[in-house]
Design a protein around this motif. Structure first.
Motif, PDB file in Angstrom:
ATOM      1  N   ALA A  51      14.144   4.124 -29.137  1.00  0.00           N
ATOM      2  CA  ALA A  51      15.262   4.730 -28.436  1.00  0.00           C
ATOM      3  C   ALA A  51      15.515   4.464 -26.853  1.00  0.00           C
ATOM      4  N   GLN A  52      14.178   3.639 -26.555  1.00  0.00           N
ATOM      5  CA  GLN A  52      14.002   3.303 -25.276  1.00  0.00           C
ATOM      6  C   GLN A  52      14.171   4.353 -24.202  1.00  0.00           C
ATOM      7  N   TRP A  53      13.445   5.318 -24.324  1.00  0.00           N
ATOM      8  CA  TRP A  53      13.232   6.550 -23.539  1.00  0.00           C
ATOM      9  C   TRP A  53      12.074   6.228 -22.453  1.00  0.00           C
ATOM     10  N   SER A  54      12.416   6.484 -21.149  1.00  0.00           N
ATOM     11  CA  SER A  54      11.240   6.033 -20.158  1.00  0.00           C
ATOM     12  C   SER A  54      11.549   7.442 -19.289  1.00  0.00           C
TER      13      SER A  54
ATOM     14  N   PRO B  56      18.630  16.060 -40.984  1.00  0.00           N
ATOM     15  CA  PRO B  56      17.393  15.925 -42.060  1.00  0.00           C
ATOM     16  C   PRO B  56      16.736  14.383 -41.833  1.00  0.00           C
ATOM     17  N   TRP B  57      16.425  14.057 -40.752  1.00  0.00           N
ATOM     18  CA  TRP B  57      15.824  12.608 -40.626  1.00  0.00           C
ATOM     19  C   TRP B  57      14.255  13.011 -40.487  1.00  0.00           C
ATOM     20  N   LEU B  58      13.592  12.224 -41.276  1.00  0.00           N
ATOM     21  CA  LEU B  58      12.177  12.288 -41.377  1.00  0.00           C
ATOM     22  C   LEU B  58      11.081  11.196 -40.807  1.00  0.00           C
ATOM     23  N   THR B  59      11.504  10.207 -40.728  1.00  0.00           N
ATOM     24  CA  THR B  59      10.597   9.190 -40.256  1.00  0.00           C
ATOM     25  C   THR B  59      11.262   8.057 -39.420  1.00  0.00           C
ATOM     26  N   VAL B  60      10.390   7.399 -38.651  1.00  0.00           N
ATOM     27  CA  VAL B  60      10.865   6.487 -37.660  1.00  0.00           C
ATOM     28  C   VAL B  60      11.635   5.417 -38.112  1.00  0.00           C
ATOM     29  N   PRO B  61      11.042   4.879 -39.352  1.00  0.00           N
ATOM     30  CA  PRO B  61      11.814   3.550 -40.013  1.00  0.00           C
ATOM     31  C   PRO B  61      13.139   3.815 -40.411  1.00  0.00           C
ATOM     32  N   GLN B  62      13.367   5.014 -40.938  1.00  0.00           N
ATOM     33  CA  GLN B  62      14.703   5.756 -41.239  1.00  0.00           C
ATOM     34  C   GLN B  62      15.948   5.488 -40.311  1.00  0.00           C
ATOM     35  N   VAL B  63      15.141   5.901 -39.019  1.00  0.00           N
ATOM     36  CA  VAL B  63      16.078   6.123 -37.870  1.00  0.00           C
ATOM     37  C   VAL B  63      16.084   4.713 -37.486  1.00  0.00           C
ATOM     38  N   ALA B  64      15.230   3.865 -37.229  1.00  0.00           N
ATOM     39  CA  ALA B  64      15.528   2.549 -37.087  1.00  0.00           C
ATOM     40  C   ALA B  64      16.608   1.690 -37.729  1.00  0.00           C
ATOM     41  N   ARG B  65      16.450   1.810 -39.218  1.00  0.00           N
ATOM     42  CA  ARG B  65      17.453   1.370 -39.985  1.00  0.00           C
ATOM     43  C   ARG B  65      18.813   1.720 -39.577  1.00  0.00           C
ATOM     44  N   ALA B  66      19.054   2.932 -39.304  1.00  0.00           N
ATOM     45  CA  ALA B  66      20.403   3.647 -39.084  1.00  0.00           C
ATOM     46  C   ALA B  66      20.520   3.035 -37.670  1.00  0.00           C
ATOM     47  N   LEU B  67      19.899   2.846 -36.679  1.00  0.00           N
ATOM     48  CA  LEU B  67      20.308   2.202 -35.391  1.00  0.00           C
ATOM     49  C   LEU B  67      20.687   0.816 -35.497  1.00  0.00           C
ATOM     50  N   GLU B  68      19.889   0.091 -36.289  1.00  0.00           N
ATOM     51  CA  GLU B  68      20.245  -1.259 -36.362  1.00  0.00           C
ATOM     52  C   GLU B  68      21.537  -1.645 -37.098  1.00  0.00           C
ATOM     53  N   ALA B  69      22.136  -0.586 -38.178  1.00  0.00           N
ATOM     54  CA  ALA B  69      23.275  -0.557 -38.624  1.00  0.00           C
ATOM     55  C   ALA B  69      24.470  -0.319 -37.757  1.00  0.00           C
ATOM     56  N   THR B  70      24.417   0.444 -36.827  1.00  0.00           N
ATOM     57  CA  THR B  70      25.386   1.002 -35.878  1.00  0.00           C
ATOM     58  C   THR B  70      25.471  -0.148 -34.550  1.00  0.00           C
ATOM     59  N   ALA B  71      24.151  -1.027 -34.322  1.00  0.00           N
ATOM     60  CA  ALA B  71      24.179  -1.803 -33.330  1.00  0.00           C
ATOM     61  C   ALA B  71      25.208  -3.021 -33.538  1.00  0.00           C
TER      62      ALA B  71
END
Lengths: 545, 410
Positions: free
Chosen positions: A247-250, A530-545
């Protein structure tokens, strides 16, 4: 407090140094975390602090290590015992006496402390580590977590200025690990103890660290810095850091709390989406999986070991293609349940059926085709001198065509030559070899007992892929684990045992999201989603981008 | 004074148990009356039953009893086949005698088996068995490593080595069991002799690795740290210890030999004193302190005293009633239980009254919790959540810990 000056260590017959170019200082009163992939020499660095390298292990140490002003070249480990306390990976190997109280006092007796001081410190340590109820117990009767705490307590009693710990929490359940770590933190804060620890399970320890030393690769010089600096570049990092990088948090969040504060926008983006199945196990088995009956069926199972009921009225059904995670405290009966499924223990009540067979009445050779177990210590399965001999024996045991085990080994361990001795493999490689041996008989049900102990993140990721592929091929898989991240990535269903009883059994999402101790970090950050893993989130963000 | 609950503070000194047992053993060695021997074994057995803990070493009593019975059996078998020097008139049966050459004169195989000879062997074997059972009782009642802790400082390191060696055997057995179970996982039979032999090498490998790891851990925890001792003291220590041991040897020889009875005893005493002084001086090299050493209190005096009293009274009884203590095998007579020696043996029961009571072994858990167990919640979402929190909140709660009871029930 600890000073390494241009240190490199070469063991007897090795061609290259195990570690090289270590030049750093650990200041007094800091909790310093040593991280890096398997096999980069973390244990060597730790043992150099207490003088076991090179006095005990042999090898050549170039440069200079000083602890509290004492040079380890001129001081043997026993002469450093009052400044350095060391706990190795295996607590049982550490014990000298036979009861908890004597063990806590042993180090102090060696140092010659006054009896009243010893008594007071033993009482303090018993309370500090929650061992008061176990004080008279024989060490051999303790569970794994209890042993680990006694081992830590046994070096704490001498009030060393430096505490060196090698993977102190890898054998512990999440809550016990947290308790041990909070003890360490209290030592650092209240007593000014300097703590140096190596740990693979960064999600448990990173938040407590003041400094992180990263050994990026074998033979590469170490990098030292604040946790967030190092985590930004480290090849090993916990899920919360992976999420932060994604999520590029800094600056990078290191704790669930930090991450939650920054996660509001991310939660908004994910609110209306359903978590994709990618990055999660394929949806459980369909109805056709039940055609041949369940892979394992346990009804009202009770197992008695000595005076206690290790299991009590346990019901469990595992279907083909399904992955079930068994979780619960140390000593809750997870291993007993797995061992009962392969017929090592005999049920005292209830029934166990594995593919229709009764495990403890079936000949091992026949049972091998139905169920395979990779034990906590994969080394127990290995007898031969070379990988090739081990494979040949496995083919014979399983009546499989010659070479079928070797094919599996090549798939799981692409770069291991035939002639290697199984003992020279790393933890992850040994696990993969044991898994291949068990899979040679193509058992329908595969049991894994604590598979990620001692594995780094890369080895764990490989294991996750392998297990997923096996589940997709129709193997039923049961894994007993303390590793909540692993359970979240792999399991369709989570079963929680407490004191030998099943206290929760349901889909992973339902069980782990609602539990404070068994939720993975991503679930804690993104709760109540109900999100459990990083790859799950990564996939979802790819889809929205 | 009623006996208190045994804790580390009230625990009886291991040496007291050993003195008590050795007292009973001495008494057993002074009589061949089967009734008295039986009474001694009964006394030892009763005290063990009343005061033994459920610790691993306490289970050794049964093994000692079995060894005692085996010894008795061997003694009888030998007497049966090899005959006995006891002249007897009651022939039970006659075995064919094996002819032996001249040089084996005095040795006999087969031949007459007399009732007198068998009875004599029975009495003798009973005595040996009773001795063994008394030693077994001490072993079961006192933690052997505690006794080693009472060694003088100079011998402490040797003591630790012995303790480590003793913990080694159970570890080895556990390894064998684990590896035999692992054989099952490879589809090989896990029972039988072959299975045992094939795990031999891995077990030895594991044992070696463990001892190296233990040595490293002990070194890192300060084992073998020693204080600087002036050179003169070091030399005096060596001279005293060596000279003392020589004196003990020479003195013992003098005492046992025919000629040197005059100088034997003084030499032995002098040697003993010198050796003890050497040990004491040698203790200066050791920095060690003792954590909660067991105290020698009133109860320890009573327990050890009861054992010593049994021994002394039995030796004394040898003076006033030798016939009753050694019922003759020739002619065959029915042994009678002599009143006063029997009463003195009963003194050995004192520890069953005064020694601290061990904590009752825990009852199998679950019996009282069965109803709540059957209502175990099967869903993690709703109230199962509370259970999880309860489960996670007490990581220290092993199966035996008292925290266990705090677990919320739904």
């Amino acid at each position: 407090m600890i000073r390494f000056e241009q240190v490199s260590v070469t063991y007897g017959d090795a061609a290259a140094p195990a570690v090289r170019g270590i030049d750093l200082t650990v200041p007094e009163g800091e909790l310093c975390l040593l991280v890096g992939p398997s096999g980069v020499g973390k244990s060597t660095v730790l043992n150099a602090v207490c003088g076991l390298v090179p006095h005990f292990t042999g090898g050549t140490l170039h440069g200079r290590v000083t602890v509290d002003g004492r040079d380890t070249r001129t001081h043997r480990p026993r002469e450093l015992a009052d400044v350095v306390g060391t706990v190795g990976q295996d607590p049982l190997a550490h014990f000298v006496t036979d009861t908890v109280e004597d063990e806590l006092a042993y180090g102090m007796e060696s140092l010659g402390l006054a009896p009243d001081v010893m008594r007071r410190r033993v009482e303090e340590t018993l309370d500090l580590l929650g061992l008061a109820g176990l004080r008279d117990r024989a060490l051999t009767t303790l569970s794994g977590g209890q042993r680990q705490r006694v081992a830590i307590g046994s070096v704490l009693t001498t009030h060393p200025k430096v505490l060196v710990l090698d993977e102190p929490t890898s054998a512990l359940d999440p809550a016990a690990a947290e308790e041990v770590l909070s003890v360490l933190q209290r030592l650092v804060h209240d007593l000014g103890t300097t703590v140096l620890l190596a740990e693979h399970r960064l999600e448990r320890v990173i938040q407590y660290a003041d400094q992180v030393i990263l050994l990026p690769a074998p033979g590469a010089p170490p990098v030292m810095g604040s946790p967030s600096e190092i985590m930004a570049i480290s090849p090993v990092h916990p899920p919360v850091v992976a999420l932060g990088r994604l999520a590029q948090w800094s600056p990078l969040p290191l704790t669930v709390r930090d991450a939650r504060r920054r996660a509001a926008p991310l939660r908004d983006r994910l609110r209306d989406r359903t978590p994709p199945t990618a990055g999660r196990p394929a949806p459980g088995p369909g109805p056709e999986a039940d055609r041949n009956g369940p892979a394992a069926e346990v009804r009202g199972l009770g197992v008695r070991r000595g005076p206690t009921d290790a299991l009590y009225r346990v019901d469990l059904t595992v279907r083909a293609g399904e992955t079930v995670a068994l979780m619960g405290r140390n000593g809750a009966g997870k291993s007993t349940l797995l061992n009962t499924l392969v017929g090592v223990h005999q049920p005292s009540s209830g029934t166990v059926r594995v593919a229709g067979a009764v495990p403890h009445r079936t000949a091992p050779r026949a049972l091998l085709r139905h169920v395979g177990l990779v034990p906590q210590e994969p080394r127990d399965l290995l007898y031969a001198d070379t990988v090739a001999a081990e494979c040949a024996a496995a083919d014979q045991d399983a009546d499989a065509p010659a070479g079928s085990c070797r094919v599996l080994v090549s798939r799981l361990l692409p770069d291991v030559p035939d002639s290697v001795h199984p003992r020279d493999l790393s933890e992850g490689q040994r696990l993969a070899l044991a898994l291949a041996l068990v899979l040679t008989a193509r058992p329908g049900l595969l049991l894994l007992d604590e598979p990620t102990r001692g594995l780094d993140y890369a080895a764990k990721a490989r294991l996750v892929e392998v297990v997923r592929a096996l589940a997709a091929e129709g193997h039923a898989i049961v894994l007993a684990t303390h590793d909540v991240e692993l359970a979240a990535e792999l399991a369709h269903r989570v079963v929680i045992l407490a004191d030998g009883e099943v206290v929760a059994d349901g889909p992973t999402d339902d069980i782990v999201v609602s539990s404070p101790s068994f939720a993975p970090q991503v679930a804690k950050v993104l709760a109540p989603l109900p999100w459990l893993t990083v790859p799950q989130v990564a996939r979802a963000l790819e889809a929205t981008a | 004074m009623s006996a208190p609950q045994a804790t580390r503070t009230t625990a009886l000194h291991a040496g007291a148990w050993w003195l008590w047992a050795l007292g009973l053993a001495t008494a057993a060695s002074r009589t061949t009356n089967p009734l008295l021997l039986g009474l001694l074994v009964g006394v030892a057995g009763y005290v063990v039953a009343a005061r033994r803990t459920d610790a691993p070493w306490a289970r050794s009593y049964g093994a000692f009893v079995k060894v005692g019975l085996v010894v008795l059996g061997i003694r009888l078998v030998f007497a049966f086949f090899l005959g006995s020097p006891i002249p007897g008139t009651h022939t039970l049966l006659t075995l064919p005698e094996v002819p032996l050459p001249d040089w084996a004169q005095g040795v006999r195989i087969g031949g007459r088996v007399t009732a007198e000879g068998m009875v004599f062997a029975l009495y003798d074997g009973l005595k040996l068995a009773a001795l063994l059972i008394c030693v077994g009782a001490a072993n079961a009642l006192a933690n052997p490593s505690r006794l080693l802790k009472s060694l003088p400082g100079a011998l402490y390191e040797a003591g630790v080595a012995v303790v480590v060696a003793m913990t080694f055997a159970p570890n080895l057995i556990a390894d064998v069991q684990r590896l035999r179970a692992a054989r099952r996982l490879r589809g090989r039979p896990d029972r039988g002799v072959t299975a045992l032999l094939q795990v031999g090498l891995p077990v030895l490998e594991g044992a070696l690795e463990r001892s190296v790891a233990l040595a490293a851990a002990m070194d890192a925890r300060g084992y073998g740290r020693s204080a600087q001792v002036p050179r003169a003291v070091r030399h005096t220590t060596s001279v005293l210890t060596l000279g003392g041991l020589l004196g003990i040897c020479a003195g013992t020889y003098g005492l046992l030999g025919d000629t040197g009875a005059g100088y034997g005893l003084p030499l032995l005493l002098a040697g003993l004193t010198a050796a003890l002084a050497g040990l004491r001086l040698g203790g200066r090299r050791s920095l060690r302190t003792r954590y909660r050493p067991e105290r020698w209190g009133v109860r320890a005096w009573l327990v050890s005293g009861s054992g010593v009293a049994v021994a002394v009274l039995m030796i004394w009884a040898n003076g006033y009633a030798p016939a009753a203590l050694h019922p003759p095998a020739v002619p065959l007579t029915t042994p009678v239980l002599p009143l006063w020696p029997a009463v003195s043996v009963l003194l050995g029961l004192l520890p069953a009254l005064v020694a601290p009571v061990p904590r009752a072994p825990e009852r199998p858990r679950r019996a009282e919790r069965a109803p709540s167990g059957t209502r175990a919640v099967r869903n993690g979402r709703d109230d199962g959540d509370d259970r999880l929190r309860g489960a996670g909140g007490h990581p220290g709660g092993g199966p035996h810990s008292p925290q266990h009871t705090k677990e919320p029930t739904p």
